[in-house]
Write an enzyme that holds these catalytic residues in place. Sequence first.
Site, short mmCIF file in Angstrom:
data_model
loop_
_atom_site.label_atom_id
_atom_site.label_comp_id
_atom_site.label_asym_id
_atom_site.label_seq_id
_atom_site.Cartn_x
_atom_site.Cartn_y
_atom_site.Cartn_z
N CYS A 5 -4.14 5.63 11.45
CA CYS A 5 -5.18 5.02 10.57
C CYS A 5 -4.12 6.09 8.91
O CYS A 5 -5.40 6.93 8.97
CB CYS A 5 -6.01 4.13 10.05
N GLY A 94 1.60 -9.99 2.27
CA GLY A 94 2.08 -8.44 2.18
C GLY A 94 0.82 -7.37 2.63
O GLY A 94 1.82 -6.19 2.21
N HIS A 101 -8.84 -2.11 1.51
CA HIS A 101 -7.99 -1.66 0.35
C HIS A 101 -8.22 -2.56 -1.27
O HIS A 101 -7.49 -3.40 -0.87
CB HIS A 101 -7.36 -0.53 -0.06
#
Length: 115
Positions: A5, A94, A101
């Site tokens: 990640c 998207g 975040h």
Amino acid sequence: MSDDCLFCKIVAGEVPADIVYENEHVVAFRDINPQAPVHVLIIPRQHIATINDLEPGNADLVGHMYLAAQHIAGVEKLAERGYRTVMNCNQDAGQTVFHIHLHLLGGRQLDWPPG
Ligand code: AMP
Ligand code: ZN
């Protein structure tokens, strides 16, 4: 920490980032491909892949993400003129990095509705 990640690696200091703010809950850094004069990403230190993976116990953490956005908006002189916070979830929105975040965007007039 989740293996492979990108944002966990930024939290761990293994990938460089232009960090503008951090505390025990979150890290905030400038987006590498900014979409506005100010484009900061606020992420939890804890790996959570998408909004769909949030649990009731994460409620305070999400609050800390918004409090960090408020703080950074003040430092960046965006509070009065305004700014946008966005969290994308999965393909139709998207999302490309699967560690949640909060985008903080400001410094120009932002279009609405978004594309
Ligand atoms: P999203 O499309 O909502 O998943 O947003 C991911 C964001 O991460 C995009 O705006 C990218 O430009 C940004 N991004 C990808 N890699 C990095 C990186 N290494 N440092 C800073 N921002 C990044
Ligand atoms: Zn992660």
